[in-house]
Design a protein around this motif. Sequence first.
Motif, PDB file in Angstrom:
ATOM      1  N   ARG A 160     -17.153  56.527 -53.873  1.00 57.26           N
ATOM      2  CA  ARG A 160     -16.901  57.458 -52.767  1.00 57.26           C
ATOM      3  C   ARG A 160     -15.649  57.057 -51.997  1.00 57.26           C
ATOM      4  N   ALA A 161     -15.565  55.784 -51.664  1.00 58.57           N
ATOM      5  CA  ALA A 161     -14.395  55.295 -50.918  1.00 58.57           C
ATOM      6  C   ALA A 161     -13.121  55.435 -51.740  1.00 58.57           C
ATOM      7  N   LEU A 162     -13.233  55.220 -53.051  1.00 61.55           N
ATOM      8  CA  LEU A 162     -12.051  55.345 -53.906  1.00 61.55           C
ATOM      9  C   LEU A 162     -11.546  56.781 -53.909  1.00 61.55           C
ATOM     10  N   PHE A 163     -12.457  57.745 -54.037  1.00 59.48           N
ATOM     11  CA  PHE A 163     -12.021  59.147 -54.038  1.00 59.48           C
ATOM     12  C   PHE A 163     -11.366  59.492 -52.705  1.00 59.48           C
ATOM     13  N   ASP A 164     -11.950  59.033 -51.616  1.00 57.56           N
ATOM     14  CA  ASP A 164     -11.376  59.302 -50.295  1.00 57.56           C
ATOM     15  C   ASP A 164      -9.977  58.705 -50.185  1.00 57.56           C
ATOM     16  N   SER A 165      -9.798  57.497 -50.697  1.00 53.54           N
ATOM     17  CA  SER A 165      -8.480  56.861 -50.667  1.00 53.54           C
ATOM     18  C   SER A 165      -7.465  57.641 -51.494  1.00 53.54           C
ATOM     19  N   LEU A 166      -7.868  58.052 -52.687  1.00 54.26           N
ATOM     20  CA  LEU A 166      -6.967  58.833 -53.533  1.00 54.26           C
ATOM     21  C   LEU A 166      -6.624  60.170 -52.883  1.00 54.26           C
ATOM     22  N   TYR A 167      -7.608  60.781 -52.245  1.00 49.64           N
ATOM     23  CA  TYR A 167      -7.373  62.053 -51.572  1.00 49.64           C
ATOM     24  C   TYR A 167      -6.335  61.896 -50.459  1.00 49.64           C
ATOM     25  N   GLN A 168      -6.491  60.841 -49.664  1.00 50.57           N
ATOM     26  CA  GLN A 168      -5.542  60.623 -48.569  1.00 50.57           C
ATOM     27  C   GLN A 168      -4.142  60.335 -49.102  1.00 50.57           C
ATOM     28  N   ARG A 169      -4.043  59.603 -50.195  1.00 44.85           N
ATOM     29  CA  ARG A 169      -2.731  59.377 -50.811  1.00 44.85           C
ATOM     30  C   ARG A 169      -2.134  60.684 -51.316  1.00 44.85           C
ATOM     31  N   ALA A 170      -2.994  61.547 -51.883  1.00 43.35           N
ATOM     32  CA  ALA A 170      -2.503  62.844 -52.355  1.00 43.35           C
ATOM     33  C   ALA A 170      -2.026  63.696 -51.183  1.00 43.35           C
ATOM     34  N   GLU A 171      -2.781  63.682 -50.078  1.00 46.77           N
ATOM     35  CA  GLU A 171      -2.366  64.437 -48.890  1.00 46.77           C
ATOM     36  C   GLU A 171      -1.001  63.990 -48.393  1.00 46.77           C
ATOM     37  N   ALA A 172      -0.755  62.683 -48.462  1.00 42.29           N
ATOM     38  CA  ALA A 172       0.514  62.138 -47.983  1.00 42.29           C
ATOM     39  C   ALA A 172       1.635  62.291 -49.002  1.00 42.29           C
ATOM     40  N   GLY A 173       1.330  62.800 -50.189  1.00 39.34           N
ATOM     41  CA  GLY A 173       2.337  62.947 -51.224  1.00 39.34           C
ATOM     42  C   GLY A 173       2.660  61.660 -51.935  1.00 39.34           C
ATOM     43  N   ASP A 174       1.770  60.659 -51.819  1.00 42.21           N
ATOM     44  CA  ASP A 174       2.036  59.332 -52.379  1.00 42.21           C
ATOM     45  C   ASP A 174       1.306  59.069 -53.692  1.00 42.21           C
ATOM     46  N   LEU A 175       0.585  60.054 -54.204  1.00 40.36           N
ATOM     47  CA  LEU A 175      -0.115  59.861 -55.467  1.00 40.36           C
ATOM     48  C   LEU A 175       0.727  60.504 -56.562  1.00 40.36           C
ATOM     49  N   VAL A 176       1.491  59.685 -57.256  1.00 44.48           N
ATOM     50  CA  VAL A 176       2.482  60.170 -58.213  1.00 44.48           C
ATOM     51  C   VAL A 176       2.228  59.527 -59.565  1.00 44.48           C
ATOM     52  N   LEU A 177       2.166  60.351 -60.580  1.00 42.25           N
ATOM     53  CA  LEU A 177       1.997  59.864 -61.942  1.00 42.25           C
ATOM     54  C   LEU A 177       3.358  59.591 -62.554  1.00 42.25           C
ATOM     55  N   PRO A 178       3.515  58.459 -63.248  1.00 41.49           N
ATOM     56  CA  PRO A 178       4.793  58.182 -63.900  1.00 41.49           C
ATOM     57  C   PRO A 178       5.058  59.180 -65.011  1.00 41.49           C
ATOM     58  N   GLY A 179       6.292  59.420 -65.272  1.00 42.97           N
ATOM     59  CA  GLY A 179       6.663  60.360 -66.318  1.00 42.97           C
ATOM     60  C   GLY A 179       8.079  60.829 -66.093  1.00 42.97           C
ATOM     61  N   ASP A 180       8.526  61.732 -66.923  1.00 39.01           N
ATOM     62  CA  ASP A 180       9.887  62.261 -66.803  1.00 39.01           C
ATOM     63  C   ASP A 180       9.813  63.787 -66.839  1.00 39.01           C
ATOM     64  N   PRO A 181       9.782  64.463 -65.681  1.00 40.47           N
ATOM     65  CA  PRO A 181       9.869  63.841 -64.356  1.00 40.47           C
ATOM     66  C   PRO A 181       8.497  63.342 -63.895  1.00 40.47           C
ATOM     67  N   PRO A 182       8.447  62.525 -62.849  1.00 38.70           N
ATOM     68  CA  PRO A 182       7.151  62.103 -62.294  1.00 38.70           C
ATOM     69  C   PRO A 182       6.386  63.321 -61.778  1.00 38.70           C
ATOM     70  N   GLN A 183       5.055  63.212 -61.764  1.00 39.97           N
ATOM     71  CA  GLN A 183       4.219  64.322 -61.328  1.00 39.97           C
ATOM     72  C   GLN A 183       3.461  63.933 -60.065  1.00 39.97           C
ATOM     73  N   THR A 184       3.608  64.730 -59.042  1.00 40.45           N
ATOM     74  CA  THR A 184       2.881  64.489 -57.803  1.00 40.45           C
ATOM     75  C   THR A 184       1.519  65.163 -57.887  1.00 40.45           C
ATOM     76  N   VAL A 185       0.466  64.396 -57.637  1.00 41.28           N
ATOM     77  CA  VAL A 185      -0.903  64.921 -57.672  1.00 41.28           C
ATOM     78  C   VAL A 185      -1.248  65.435 -56.283  1.00 41.28           C
ATOM     79  N   THR A 186      -1.628  66.710 -56.184  1.00 40.74           N
ATOM     80  CA  THR A 186      -2.019  67.292 -54.899  1.00 40.74           C
ATOM     81  C   THR A 186      -3.497  67.027 -54.634  1.00 40.74           C
TER      82      THR A 186
END
Length: 525
Positions: free
Chosen positions: A283-309
Amino acid sequence: MSSNSPLLPRVKARGKLAVGALVTTLLGQLLAGTAAVAAPERISWEPCESPSGQGGFECATVEVPVDWRRPHSATIDLALARHRATDPERRIGSLLINPGGPGGSGVNFAFTAPDSFSPELLARFDIVGFDPRGVARSNPLKCDADRIEAQGALLFPDSPASFAALREANRALGESCRDLTGPLADHMDTGSVVRDMDAIRAGLGEKRISYYGVSYGTAIGQQYAERYPHRVRAMTLDSNMDHSLGNWAFQKTETDAVESSYGQFADWCARTASCAIHDGDARALFDSLYQRAEAGDLVLPGDPPQTVTPQDLQAFALRHMYDPASWFDFAQTLADLDATAPAATRSFDRYGEPTPYPFLSVMCQDYDLDVPSYATLARHERELARRAPVTRFSTLGWTVQTGCQNWPAEVTNPQRGLDVDGTPPILLTNSRFDPATPHAWASNAARQIGREAVFLTYDGVGHGDYWLSPCARDAIDTYLTTLKTPRENTHCPAVWPTDPATQRQSPNGDLVNPLPDLVGTGTYR
């Protein structure tokens, strides 16, 4: 609602992750004729093969009016497939099946029958699937791909301006469906599908039908039983819709279902040493990932990188609540996302060109979900987040609501309670923790049906009890073949995943769950 884990309509934007967008496409042609529908004729079957090359099937078409209120105007052809009973001497009749959606192919469902249904059902019934109007081989609904993509980018408005833009995009998309498809676009409601199904019954030469419907397929069954109670021999409704719900009730029950399903996943992970995040708090992990996504900080590596909303993350979680068999992979992906490991990119599917998707054309003619303003929508979002502090809201329920704002077609089959009288017993089943069609929906539908309903609960997680619970499957098989129902309020025990190597087998190890491939994430299956 349907899936890889059915749920949120998705679309792959160019060079961009869009797991949470609404899917549809351009494919196929409207084959609308103008001949009047005459008295039902017996269906003329021809041998055919399944897409896998498996033979032993028969295919056919049935002609129905585009508009049942004008039966002598334009017509369309519905595609059918059947698998003949393997024990002809013990054959009971035809079993019509529907995998849900809206948008799932009943023809493809029938093609999976040898691997997906029990030997007893295969022996006793001709398994008959049909593509509902506007779906797959039955004159697929066509919409403008660019307008589909434009709408997908606006399904989660965050201001009055973006809400207004969404309303404009919805209307433009709906009008394109009408322009490219013709009159059928305004006649996609479930009431029309019910009348189509009765035309199929007549063409089969059956006085009464047996029926098995999953998810949205239960809406078809419920309304068929209401309209044609004396034409039902047996009916199983698995993972039930509730067509009586207003907008807020629809949203909160969907949200509660996703939150409780994820809670079951988190508890399972805490007690399962082989879960990739066993040593943490899911539960805490999902909440942390959600907050990172809200801040635009959850980014998958790649070319180009992909931002997870945040919506990508919510839809991804929702999808994996459809069948616990995927939980080992899901947990590993959450761990990878937390570490932003390159392996995480494997789990967020990429999509190419859009494919046919009649989801909104059905839902927006079956449900009046208008909200008066962005302020109302924002209030709903805040209240849902209070109810579901981990998952926040159901992306499926939310995008049905937002996608239908200002839709140009009339709501011809609006919400109402069921009025079923005169059928044989109807078996309703539902998972206690179903992320798409909540247990509360099935319970409410059973109350509306009344004395004709027998309700069975599977006490586990998932969508489509037939492939999740051997206990529920045995009850369904027994009822369909013998008409003997389980005791009212029977409960089947939960089945939890134990082996990371087992992904698509049903719990008893010999049937394959066909729903993920038939319907896809983003629908009611």
